[in-house]
Motif scaffolding. Structure first.
Motif, PDB file in Angstrom:
ATOM      1  N   VAL A   1     -13.164  38.135-118.451  1.00  0.00           N
ATOM      2  CA  VAL A   1     -12.713  39.106-117.451  1.00  0.00           C
ATOM      3  C   VAL A   1     -11.192  39.079-117.335  1.00  0.00           C
ATOM      4  CG1 VAL A   1     -12.727  39.643-114.984  1.00  0.00           C
ATOM      5  CG2 VAL A   1     -14.887  39.159-116.163  1.00  0.00           C
ATOM      6  N   ALA A   2     -10.630  37.892-117.281  1.00  0.00           N
ATOM      7  CA  ALA A   2      -9.167  37.776-117.197  1.00  0.00           C
ATOM      8  C   ALA A   2      -8.506  38.393-118.426  1.00  0.00           C
ATOM      9  CB  ALA A   2      -8.771  36.307-117.062  1.00  0.00           C
ATOM     10  N   GLN A   3      -9.067  38.145-119.586  1.00  0.00           N
ATOM     11  CA  GLN A   3      -8.485  38.668-120.825  1.00  0.00           C
ATOM     12  C   GLN A   3      -8.482  40.194-120.823  1.00  0.00           C
ATOM     13  OE1 GLN A   3      -9.921  38.548-125.402  1.00  0.00           O
ATOM     14  NE2 GLN A   3      -9.436  36.519-124.559  1.00  0.00           N
ATOM     15  N   VAL A   4      -9.601  40.781-120.397  1.00  0.00           N
ATOM     16  CA  VAL A   4      -9.708  42.241-120.388  1.00  0.00           C
ATOM     17  C   VAL A   4      -8.775  42.857-119.348  1.00  0.00           C
ATOM     18  CG1 VAL A   4     -11.266  44.156-119.826  1.00  0.00           C
ATOM     19  CG2 VAL A   4     -12.023  42.330-121.350  1.00  0.00           C
ATOM     20  N   ILE A   5      -8.738  42.289-118.149  1.00  0.00           N
ATOM     21  CA  ILE A   5      -7.857  42.809-117.111  1.00  0.00           C
ATOM     22  C   ILE A   5      -6.406  42.760-117.565  1.00  0.00           C
ATOM     23  CG2 ILE A   5      -6.884  42.315-114.823  1.00  0.00           C
ATOM     24  CD1 ILE A   5      -9.706  41.588-113.907  1.00  0.00           C
ATOM     25  N   ARG A   6      -5.997  41.656-118.127  1.00  0.00           N
ATOM     26  CA  ARG A   6      -4.588  41.517-118.519  1.00  0.00           C
ATOM     27  C   ARG A   6      -4.235  42.426-119.703  1.00  0.00           C
ATOM     28  NH1 ARG A   6      -2.524  37.987-115.297  1.00  0.00           N
ATOM     29  NH2 ARG A   6      -3.731  36.217-114.487  1.00  0.00           N
ATOM     30  N   THR A   7      -5.212  42.661-120.571  1.00  0.00           N
ATOM     31  CA  THR A   7      -4.947  43.493-121.748  1.00  0.00           C
ATOM     32  C   THR A   7      -4.977  44.982-121.433  1.00  0.00           C
ATOM     33  OG1 THR A   7      -5.912  41.809-123.183  1.00  0.00           O
ATOM     34  CG2 THR A   7      -5.686  44.032-124.096  1.00  0.00           C
ATOM     35  N   TYR A   8      -5.928  45.409-120.602  1.00  0.00           N
ATOM     36  CA  TYR A   8      -6.161  46.855-120.432  1.00  0.00           C
ATOM     37  C   TYR A   8      -5.789  47.407-119.065  1.00  0.00           C
ATOM     38  CZ  TYR A   8      -8.656  46.383-124.824  1.00  0.00           C
ATOM     39  OH  TYR A   8      -8.964  46.108-126.137  1.00  0.00           O
ATOM     40  N   MET A   9      -5.543  46.551-118.074  1.00  0.00           N
ATOM     41  CA  MET A   9      -5.205  47.071-116.754  1.00  0.00           C
ATOM     42  C   MET A   9      -3.797  46.707-116.310  1.00  0.00           C
ATOM     43  SD  MET A   9      -8.763  46.627-114.597  1.00  0.00           S
ATOM     44  CE  MET A   9      -8.578  48.145-113.621  1.00  0.00           C
ATOM     45  N   LEU A  10      -3.293  45.549-116.714  1.00  0.00           N
ATOM     46  CA  LEU A  10      -2.002  45.080-116.251  1.00  0.00           C
ATOM     47  C   LEU A  10      -0.904  45.212-117.289  1.00  0.00           C
ATOM     48  CD1 LEU A  10      -3.110  41.818-114.367  1.00  0.00           C
ATOM     49  CD2 LEU A  10      -2.970  44.167-113.506  1.00  0.00           C
ATOM     50  N   ALA A  11      -1.288  45.337-118.552  1.00  0.00           N
ATOM     51  CA  ALA A  11      -0.280  45.373-119.618  1.00  0.00           C
ATOM     52  C   ALA A  11       0.545  46.657-119.548  1.00  0.00           C
ATOM     53  CB  ALA A  11      -0.952  45.265-120.979  1.00  0.00           C
TER      54      ALA A  11
END
Length: 245
Positions: free
Chosen positions: A235-245
């Motif tokens: 979940v952290a990986q996806v959020i950081r890659t697709y929502m916060l990047a």
């Protein structure tokens, strides 16, 4: 920051690790996304009572989808929509469990009941979901075929050895769509993550549908992409890659 405004998270096998915990990494990413105005919601087969401790742990006040979409909450303390399984159908599902001598459980508005619930009177409750569990794959398949022949229920699973039944048209996707309508967000702006058959509908309908590394093969087949496992802070990986990047 990307086009995705909302992330819908399955809980067991997705947000939660194998110890049924939310990792510090996942917690931090969710809190950061929330602080930047992104919407993080749970979309789970669990009932609201079971999901709430995790919601509180994360400090979320956002909507949530529970019982595979049979309930949608506008916030942790305000119900938005509820869809019931007719009592006649519950009786038929229960009789099928008895006939096949398998473990069953059912979610009602009042709580969860199962084969060992004493003094249970089906007619005294409002029902949201019915489930079967057996390690006998042939028995599970026979039950699925019988229920499918009725044409009145959504049939999914949250584990290869179970089946879950919701009213026809009620899925995690329909639940997330209700949340999107409520918030004024389109499904194209949604990321959905999950690992089981009951996640397929929302993964397919979301703008970005992600299967867990530990997901069932059918989930991986229909997803836009497959990430790491629930023990690797997916979940952290996806959020950081697709929502916060």
């Amino acid at each position: 920051m990307g086009k995705y405004k909302l992330i819908a998270l399955d809980m067991d096998g997705t947000l939660l690790n194998e110890d049924k915990k939310i990792s510090a990494e996942n917690q931090a990413a969710i809190r950061e996304a929330s602080s930047q105005g992104k919407v993080v919601i749970m979309s789970t087969g669990r009932g609201a009572i079971s999901a709430m401790p995790y919601i509180k742990e994360l400090g979320l006040t956002t909507p949530l989808v529970v019982v595979n979409g049979s309930e949608v909450w506008a916030s942790p303390d305000r119900l938005l929509k509820r869809t019931l399984v007719p009592i006649e159908t519950i009786r038929d599902l229960h009789q099928l469990a008895v006939a096949h001598d398998c473990w069953w459980w059912a979610y009602s508005v009042a709580g969860v009941f199962n084969r060992e619930s004493e003094g249970l009177h089906l007619d005294e409750h409002e029902w949201l979901k019915f489930g079967y569990f057996t390690d006998n794959a042939e028995k599970l398949q026979r039950i699925r075929e019988v229920v499918a022949s009725w044409g009145t229920l959504e049939i999914t699973n949250s584990h290869p050895s179970n089946l879950e039944m919701n009213p026809l048209g009620v899925t995690k996707a329909s639940g997330v769509e209700t949340v999107c309508d409520f918030l004024g967000i389109s499904m194209s702006e949604v990321i959905a993550m999950g690992d089981s058959e009951n996640d397929i509908a929302m993964i397919r309908e979301a703008g970005l549908g992600i299967a867990m590394g530990n997901a069932q093969d059918e989930v991986k087949r229909i997803a836009d992409m497959t990430t790491v496992t629930n023990d690797e802070h997916a979940v952290a990986q996806v959020i950081r890659t697709y929502m916060l990047a």
